[in-house]
Design a protein around this motif. Structure first.
Motif, short mmCIF file in Angstrom:
data_model
loop_
_atom_site.label_atom_id
_atom_site.label_comp_id
_atom_site.label_asym_id
_atom_site.label_seq_id
_atom_site.Cartn_x
_atom_site.Cartn_y
_atom_site.Cartn_z
N MET A 1 0.84 -1.21 0.00
CA MET A 1 0.00 0.00 0.00
C MET A 1 0.87 1.25 0.00
O MET A 1 1.86 1.31 0.73
CB MET A 1 -0.88 -0.03 1.25
CG MET A 1 -2.16 0.74 1.05
SD MET A 1 -3.17 0.54 2.52
CE MET A 1 -3.76 -1.13 2.26
N GLU A 166 -12.72 -2.34 8.65
CA GLU A 166 -11.66 -1.31 8.71
C GLU A 166 -11.99 -0.30 9.80
O GLU A 166 -11.11 0.33 10.34
CB GLU A 166 -11.59 -0.57 7.37
CG GLU A 166 -11.55 -1.49 6.17
CD GLU A 166 -10.20 -1.50 5.52
OE1 GLU A 166 -9.34 -0.75 5.97
OE2 GLU A 166 -10.02 -2.28 4.58
N THR A 195 -3.69 -5.11 16.40
CA THR A 195 -3.49 -6.28 15.54
C THR A 195 -3.84 -5.98 14.09
O THR A 195 -3.09 -6.29 13.18
CB THR A 195 -4.37 -7.45 16.02
OG1 THR A 195 -4.23 -7.56 17.44
CG2 THR A 195 -3.96 -8.75 15.38
N PHE A 196 -5.02 -5.40 13.89
CA PHE A 196 -5.49 -5.25 12.51
C PHE A 196 -5.38 -3.82 11.98
O PHE A 196 -5.72 -3.56 10.84
CB PHE A 196 -6.95 -5.71 12.40
CG PHE A 196 -7.14 -7.15 12.71
CD1 PHE A 196 -6.77 -8.13 11.79
CD2 PHE A 196 -7.67 -7.57 13.91
CE1 PHE A 196 -6.95 -9.47 12.06
CE2 PHE A 196 -7.85 -8.91 14.20
CZ PHE A 196 -7.48 -9.87 13.28
#
Lengths: 259, 375
Positions: A1, A166, A195-196
């Motif tokens: 990204m 998200e 974590t995400f």
């Protein structure tokens, strides 16, 4: 990204005017939420926190203004685009809002069945995993009516996290929870973010949570019908000259100060 | 032999190193798109050692975990060594949580033996009968209290309910009663015409509407319309803890919630039945004029000649009783409801079924009693 994509804020709210039946509750609210941020919307009762949240997630249409997610317009988006964006949200309602006729596993599995190409076995695995993540391992086959309020809330979080969203929205996550459970929920929220890289938006007036996990807060005011302060909680508590803000945020400092 | 799989933006490459398999995951792993599976990657190989790496992963979510879990599970089953040391800490923590959850997960058994089922059903029936009789008793006490101290009664609520179940029900009662009168007149006309006894359509329609169909149709409409509404409202109030709030204040919910509804419906029911009688006769009269060429004045005189006060009053007595039954059934089912969304729905359904059943049973009892009394 690439860096460009990362610099676009997760949520941009521009000149949002919101209300019900002609009554304006919020006038020209503008703010943005960065990616991976734990963002709090705070304020006293009736200041429009929940109204703002309902408008952010599209449950109510704004009277004017726009909401964008990751640079894409949401407010007036076509149905297909809206659905695609909705997939990237998760929302934890105040009471958990679990579907009462489904077991916890089925509650978590429903969004997965709706939006993923996964087999029934995999959906099951994820539901078990998500419930384990919120500390409800072993309770997969219980119905919402058979567990406590705090557990219902955690199950609601497991459902909100099912699609690895998200952005996760929380409406008063600590309402009705004991302090220990409330702390655990805060830790869980931080774990999910770390974590995400999930963006977290929380409507709350729980000062403990605000000080311990918020990266940034905005404060709404009923009379002003909009944002009266924006910044990190400590910054605002220390520097704000607005008595409404300091009164709200300094209560905890007073309580925590040694006698 | 290296093997590589791609699915969506997710990639996985397997490199064989002396009997072991180095598995490198890369790309974007998202649960909403399809992903490579462990079985496909293996393609029949049986490595003794598997090393999992996620060095080239740009973005991941649970989808990646699923793949890793598949790999771990396979290793456990065939007894191969699974090396997860190269995985990032976050992923290992999540994998650990999941493995632990699986170990502690106890399947929840809801099955029960036949005897347990029968026993529980019996207890439940007994419990329901007990609450029903308690409710009935409290209602009687409530009525006594109302007669003794009418000022304490919630007249405002009662008038509102009267408007809801009485005035607001007029359009639907009008339509249905008129049509029922019309249908009966048609059926009668076909038969009576064969004997040149057209005018007796008025007798038949008049008597059956006033004694039977008027009160009955009005009661069935109100059972569906008002009985269900009573049950749904009270069930929702119970789910919202509003009923509990009354109890903690020492106010009997029956007096506060059920009694105004009971009084309202019981008073409105005979009025609606009278109104239904008129509309039913009007329906018959329309057929008389339109199909049989009987002038309305002749039809009316014939109707008057056959109906006497006892016919009207038996109808009204029934209507009064139906009103009591419908409101009792509605309020009882509402207060007995489970505290959930489904409970509210079940309460409404159950109220209608109970009311209709009670109406029919009561009606047949009345038929026997009135016949015995010669009314």
């Amino acid at each position: 990204m690439n860096a460009d994509a990362n610099s676009i804020p997760a949520i941009e709210v521009e000149k949002l005017q919101a209300g019900y039946d002609g009554d304006v509750v919020l006038q020209e609210v503008t703010f943005s939420v960065r990616r991976g941020e734990v963002f709090f919307i705070i304020g006293g009762s009736g200041c429009g926190k929940s109204t703002l949240l309902r408008h952010l997630v599209g449950l109510n249409a704004p009277m004017a203004g726009t909401v964008k997610f990751f640079g894409q317009p949401f407010t007036h988006a076509a149905l297909a685009d809206r659905r695609a964006l909705l997939k990237t949200f998760g929302m934890l309602f105040q009471g958990g809002a679990l579907w009462s006729s489904l077991t916890l596993r089925e509650n978590v599995a429903l969004p997965l069945e709706e939006y993923t190409p996964l087999s029934a076995r995999e959906v099951n695995e994820i539901a078990t995993l998500k419930l384990a993540q919120v500390g409800l391992g072993g309770f997969e086959d219980y119905f919402p009516a058979e567990i406590s309020g705090g557990m219902r809330k955690r199950a609601g979080l497991a459902r909100a996290l099912a699609l690895d969203p998200e952005i996760v929205f929380f409406d008063e996550p600590s309402a009705g929870l004991d302090p220990v459970t409330s702390r655990k929920l805060d830790e869980l929220i931080l774990q999910v973010r770390d974590t995400f890289g999930t963006t977290i938006v929380i409507v709350s007036h729980e000062l403990d949570s605000i000080y311990s996990i918020a990266d940034r807060v905005i404060m709404l005011d009923r009379a002003e019908k909009g944002v009266i302060a924006e910044g990190t909680p400590r910054e605002l508590a220390a520097n704000s000259r607005d008595p409404r803000v300091s009164e709200f945020l300094r209560r905890l400092d007073m309580a925590a100060r040694p006698a | 032999m290296p093997g590589s799989l791609e699915s969506g933006d997710a990639t996985v490459t397997a490199i064989e190193i002396d009997g072991g398999l180095d598995v490198v995951l890369g790309g974007v792993w998202q649960v909403t798109v399809s992903r490579p599976t462990w079985g496909k990657l293996l393609a029949g190989r049986e490595p003794r050692r598997v090393r999992l790496r996620t060095d080239e992963v740009a973005k991941w979510d649970t989808s990646l975990l699923l793949f890793l879990i598949e790999a771990q599970e396979w290793c456990r089953v065939v007894g191969a060594y699974c090396d997860t040391e190269a995985l990032p800490e976050k992923i290992r923590t999540l994998l650990g949580q999941f493995t632990k959850a699986r170990e502690t997960s106890v399947p929840f058994d809801r099955s029960e033996s036949f005897l347990t089922g029968v026993g529980q059903a019996t207890i439940e029936t007994w419990e329901r009968a007990r609450t029903a009789s308690t409710f009935l008793g409290e209602s009687v006490i409530g009525v006594a209290r109302l007669l003794k101290r009418p000022r304490m009664f919630r007249w405002h609520d009662c008038f509102e309910e009267m408007q809801q179940c009485g005035a607001m029900a007029l359009p639907i009662v009008s339509l249905i009663s008129f049509l029922v009168g019309l249908i009966m007149a048609y059926q009668a006309a076909v038969q009576l015409r064969q004997f040149g006894a057209d005018i007796f359509v008025a007798d038949l329609v008049g008597l059956s509407v006033v004694r039977e169909m008027g009160p009955m149709m009005a009661a069935i409409i109100l059972a569906g319309r008002t009985g269900a509404a009573f049950a749904a409202t009270l069930a929702n109030m119970k789910a919202n803890e509003e009923v509990d709030a009354l109890e903690t204040l020492g106010i009997p919910p029956v007096f506060f919630l059920a009694l105004p509804r009971l009084v309202a419906l019981t008073l409105m029911m005979p009025l609606l039945a009278l109104y239904a009688n008129c509309l039913g006769i009007l329906g018959g009269m329309a057929v008389g004029k339109g199909v049989l060429d009987i002038p309305p004045s002749a039809y009316w005189i014939e109707t008057q000649s056959i109906i006497d006060l006892s016919d009207v009053s038996t109808g009204l007595i029934k209507a009064f009783a139906f009103g009591v039954l419908i409101s009792l059934a509605g309020c009882l089912r509402g207060l007995q409801a489970e505290r959930s969304a489904a409970g509210v729905g079940r309460a409404a359904t159950s109220a209608v079924v109970t009311s209709v059943l009670l109406i029919i049973v009561a009606d047949s009892l009345f038929a026997v009693i009135f016949n015995y009394l010669g009314w």
